[in-house]
Structure formats: structure tokens, C-alpha cells
Design an enzyme around this catalytic site. Structure first.
Site, PDB file in Angstrom:
ATOM      1  N   TYR A  38      53.046  58.577 -25.401  1.00 54.67           N
ATOM      2  CA  TYR A  38      53.011  57.427 -25.609  1.00 54.67           C
ATOM      3  C   TYR A  38      51.777  56.678 -24.767  1.00 54.67           C
ATOM      4  O   TYR A  38      51.418  56.220 -25.397  1.00 54.67           O
ATOM      5  CB  TYR A  38      54.478  57.104 -26.417  1.00 54.67           C
ATOM      6  N   VAL A  49      59.052  45.508 -29.827  1.00 53.76           N
ATOM      7  CA  VAL A  49      58.972  44.256 -31.560  1.00 53.76           C
ATOM      8  C   VAL A  49      60.010  44.994 -32.948  1.00 53.76           C
ATOM      9  O   VAL A  49      60.326  45.391 -32.749  1.00 53.76           O
ATOM     10  CB  VAL A  49      57.633  44.260 -32.494  1.00 53.76           C
TER      11      VAL A  49
HETATM   12  N1  LIG Z   1      57.432  47.776 -32.556  1.00 52.17           N
HETATM   13  C1  LIG Z   1      57.373  47.968 -31.467  1.00 52.17           C
HETATM   14  O1  LIG Z   1      58.591  48.138 -30.246  1.00 52.17           O
HETATM   15  C2  LIG Z   1      56.508  48.088 -30.202  1.00 52.17           C
HETATM   16  C3  LIG Z   1      55.671  47.370 -29.692  1.00 52.17           C
HETATM   17  C4  LIG Z   1      54.919  48.112 -28.992  1.00 52.17           C
HETATM   18  C5  LIG Z   1      53.014  48.309 -29.497  1.00 52.17           C
HETATM   19  N2  LIG Z   1      53.662  49.190 -31.086  1.00 52.17           N
HETATM   20  C6  LIG Z   1      52.305  49.640 -31.464  1.00 52.17           C
HETATM   21  O2  LIG Z   1      52.651  49.233 -33.015  1.00 52.17           O
HETATM   22  C7  LIG Z   1      51.666  49.714 -33.737  1.00 52.17           C
HETATM   23  C8  LIG Z   1      52.694  48.684 -35.292  1.00 52.17           C
HETATM   24  O3  LIG Z   1      54.226  49.753 -34.894  1.00 52.17           O
HETATM   25  P1  LIG Z   1      54.912  49.026 -36.177  1.00 52.17           P
HETATM   26  O4  LIG Z   1      55.995  48.979 -34.843  1.00 52.17           O
HETATM   27  O5  LIG Z   1      54.984  47.921 -36.272  1.00 52.17           O
HETATM   28  O6  LIG Z   1      55.485  50.032 -36.855  1.00 52.17           O
HETATM   29  P2  LIG Z   1      56.075  50.752 -38.488  1.00 52.17           P
HETATM   30  O7  LIG Z   1      56.959  51.981 -37.679  1.00 52.17           O
HETATM   31  O8  LIG Z   1      56.631  49.314 -38.955  1.00 52.17           O
HETATM   32  O9  LIG Z   1      55.107  50.490 -38.374  1.00 52.17           O
HETATM   33  C9  LIG Z   1      53.240  51.705 -38.006  1.00 52.17           C
HETATM   34  C10 LIG Z   1      52.812  52.181 -39.049  1.00 52.17           C
HETATM   35  O10 LIG Z   1      51.711  53.240 -39.168  1.00 52.17           O
HETATM   36  C11 LIG Z   1      52.359  54.167 -39.941  1.00 52.17           C
HETATM   37  N3  LIG Z   1      51.398  56.150 -39.528  1.00 52.17           N
HETATM   38  C12 LIG Z   1      51.457  56.207 -38.824  1.00 52.17           C
HETATM   39  N4  LIG Z   1      51.076  57.559 -37.852  1.00 52.17           N
HETATM   40  C13 LIG Z   1      50.071  56.963 -39.655  1.00 52.17           C
HETATM   41  C14 LIG Z   1      48.797  58.079 -39.396  1.00 52.17           C
HETATM   42  N5  LIG Z   1      49.097  58.852 -39.068  1.00 52.17           N
HETATM   43  N6  LIG Z   1      48.485  57.733 -40.577  1.00 52.17           N
HETATM   44  C15 LIG Z   1      48.687  56.558 -40.907  1.00 52.17           C
HETATM   45  N7  LIG Z   1      49.621  55.443 -40.845  1.00 52.17           N
HETATM   46  C16 LIG Z   1      49.941  55.922 -40.210  1.00 52.17           C
HETATM   47  C17 LIG Z   1      53.317  53.869 -40.734  1.00 52.17           C
HETATM   48  O11 LIG Z   1      53.215  54.607 -41.423  1.00 52.17           O
HETATM   49  C18 LIG Z   1      53.388  53.011 -40.581  1.00 52.17           C
HETATM   50  O12 LIG Z   1      53.545  52.342 -41.432  1.00 52.17           O
HETATM   51  C19 LIG Z   1      52.072  50.267 -33.383  1.00 52.17           C
HETATM   52  O13 LIG Z   1      50.570  51.417 -33.409  1.00 52.17           O
HETATM   53  C20 LIG Z   1      52.751  50.934 -32.548  1.00 52.17           C
HETATM   54  O14 LIG Z   1      52.678  51.898 -31.191  1.00 52.17           O
HETATM   55  C21 LIG Z   1      54.913  48.985 -31.260  1.00 52.17           C
END
Ligand SMILES: NC(=O)c1ccc[n+]([C@@H]2O[C@H](COP(=O)([O-])OP(=O)(O)OC[C@H]3O[C@@H](n4cnc5c(N)ncnc54)[C@H](O)[C@@H]3O)[C@@H](O)[C@H]2O)c1
Length: 250
Positions: free
Chosen positions: A150, A183
Site C-alpha cells: 500500500y 476516510v
Molecule cells: N478510506 C480510507 O481510509 C482511505 C485513505 C486514504 C486513501 N484512500 C484511497 O481512496 C480511494 C477510494 O477508496 P475508498 O476509501 O472510497 O474505498 P472503497 O472501498 O469504498 O472504494 C474503492 C472502490 O474501488 C473499486 N475497486 C477496487 N479495486 C478495483 C479494481 N482493480 N478495478 C476497478 N475498481 C476497483 C471498489 O470496487 C470500490 O468501489 C482508494 O484509492 C484508497 O486507497 C482511502
């Protein structure tokens, strides 16, 4: 939804299926359909595409089907991502590869699948890459393959962002990355992650924010994305923007 509210039509892409190595549920086709309905409720059009960002051919075909219906692209948000907080195996190659393939290679695929369309349109554009606080610091690293992957992938997104900002500035395309702390989304609000955090309070405190909030909300990241997409950020490119309640302050 926020971009639609500002007048954008949306090509909404998700794989809509779980990944074997990832220990929590990903989005479903019903979630994608709901997204389409919510965009349409804001008076804009949405083309749903089921594609995995790891598969460049599928992604390009999906983007093209969106372009066929909506026209060329102005804004790209490369946001798909997975994590596996709590999977402790230091040698879990499957999870390492799936995280890097999605969070790093998938972002590169998203850039190359969309930039030709922005250039063809000829009006410039804005590309926003979702990295993480883990793209700026290594706090929370626990020696697991999952956390190595990650942090490496999210740091790698900064390299993609800087390289793309250089490559496409001549086309008036801006490229920036956003770096959220935790988040409140299904990525961490799921049973597996909640149990892991409960069982490892030290890990949770290492990832604590300076401001007195455990998480930010999706809307906080959305606001930054909408701003970076807008003309108000017209001379912002190559920036790493933390939305992190102070998590990355040294
Ligand atoms: N939630 C957190 O704490 C957090 C913190 C920092 C960064 N992020 C980043 O924010 C972004 C969104 O994450 P989120 O928190 O909304 O999580 P989430 O799991 O709610 O959403 C992620 C989405 O990506 C889709 N996905 C995953 N792998 C995929 C693939 N190989 N091809 C196509 N779609 C795919 C999933 O189906 C999901 O809809 C991500 O890049 C995550 O790493 C999240």
C-alpha cells in the site's frame, strides 16, 4: 455526484466484484447503478462501465464506450484502490501484487486510457490521482506485505503524478494527487478492518491525526477533488495535497 452537481457528465468505472486476496467487500453492480441514478438525479448523464483498472484493454474499451456516448474527456479521477489492514503475513505475494496492480498500475492505466481523449478535445484538463497519507509517510507500516504494497503503491502514485504533470503541461493538462488520512468509507468501515484495529490499538494510535478526529469524511476529499478539477485551480499542477487532519505534519 459532486462533479455532476457542477455540470459534469460521468463515465463511472468500477470492477463491481470482490478480489480474492482483499479481506473486505468491494462495490457491487447495485452500487454502480445507484451512482448512475444519483448522477441522473443531478440532471447529468452517466455511463456505467464494469472494468478492472488492472486490465488496460478492458479499461480502454470502457472509456471509449463512455466517450462514444458523452464525448471526449475533460476531468479524470483515478480513485479505485484496495487495502488490507490487518493481514499480517510478511510474505503474502498475492495481496502484495493485487494492491500494487490496482493502486499503482491501475492509476497508470487510467492515465493512458484517458489522456488521448483530453488531448483530442484540445481544451486542456485536470487529472486527479487518489494517493493517501501513506503516499507521503510510512506511519502504520507493520512489516506486512499488505502495508508494504500500500505504501509503495501510494508513493508510486506521486511519481506517476509528477511525470504526467511534466508530460502533459504542454497540452494544458494539470495533474495533482490527493493524500487523505483515514476516510469513513467501506474500505475501513468494515468488519475485518474494525476487528484488526481493535486488536492492534498501537497500530491505530500510530496512524492517529493531529486534529482531534479519527477519520475525515468522503466529502472532505470530494471538496478537494472538485476544486482541483475547477478553473479555480487553473495554475495548480504537480501538487501533493494532504487532506489528512495533520497526519503527515513532521
Ligand atoms: N478510506 C480510507 O481510509 C482511505 C485513505 C486514504 C486513501 N484512500 C484511497 O481512496 C480511494 C477510494 O477508496 P475508498 O476509501 O472510497 O474505498 P472503497 O472501498 O469504498 O472504494 C474503492 C472502490 O474501488 C473499486 N475497486 C477496487 N479495486 C478495483 C479494481 N482493480 N478495478 C476497478 N475498481 C476497483 C471498489 O470496487 C470500490 O468501489 C482508494 O484509492 C484508497 O486507497 C482511502
Amino acid at each position: 455526484m459532486a462533479l455532476a452537481a457542477e455540470g459534469a457528465d460521468i463515465i463511472a468505472i468500477d470492477r463491481c466484484a470482490d478480489i480474492d486476496s482483499i479481506p473486505y467487500p468491494l462495490a457491487t453492480k447495485a452500487d454502480l447503478d445507484k451512482t448512475v441514478a444519483l448522477v441522473e438525479a443531478r440532471g447529468r448523464r452517466a455511463v456505467p462501465v464494469i472494468a478492472d483498472v488492472r486490465d488496460l484493454d478492458a479499461l480502454r474499451a470502457g472509456v471509449q464506450s463512455g466517450i462514444d456516448q458523452l464525448g471526449d474527456v475533460d476531468i479524470v479521477v483515478a480513485n479505485a484502490g484496495v487495502v488490507a489492514i490487518g493481514l499480517k503475513d510478511p510474505l503474502d505475494e498475492a495481496v502484495y501484487r493485487d494492491i500494487v496492480d490496482t493502486n499503482l498500475n491501475g492509476v497508470w492505466h487510467t492515465i493512458v486510457a484517458t489522456v488521448p481523449s483530453i488531448i483530442r478535445k484540445g481544451r486542456g484538463g485536470s487529472i486527479i490521482l487518489t494517493s493517501s497519507a501513506q503516499g507521503l509517510v510510512g506511519r502504520g507500516g507493520d512489516g506486512s506485505a499488505a502495508m508494504f504494497a500500500y505504501a509503495a503503491a501510494k508513493h508510486g502514485v506521486v511519481g506517476l503524478m509528477r511525470s504526467a504533470a511534466n508530460a502533459y503541461a504542454q497540452n494544458n493538462i494539470r495533474v495533482n494527487s490527493v493524500h487523505p488520512t483515514g476516510v469513513a468509507t467501506p474500505m475501513i468501515l468494515n468488519e475485518f478492518t474494525a476487528t484488526s484495529m481493535r486488536d492492534n490499538p498501537r497500530g491505530s494510535s500510530l496512524s492517529a491525526n493531529l486534529l482531534p478526529v479519527p477519520f475525515v469524511e468522503a466529502e472532505d476529499v470530494t471538496n478537494a477533488v472538485v476544486w482541483l478539477a475547477s478553473a479555480k485551480a487553473r495554475y495548480i499542477t504537480g501538487a501533493t495535497l494532504p487532506i489528512d487532519a495533520g497526519h503527515t505534519v513532521m
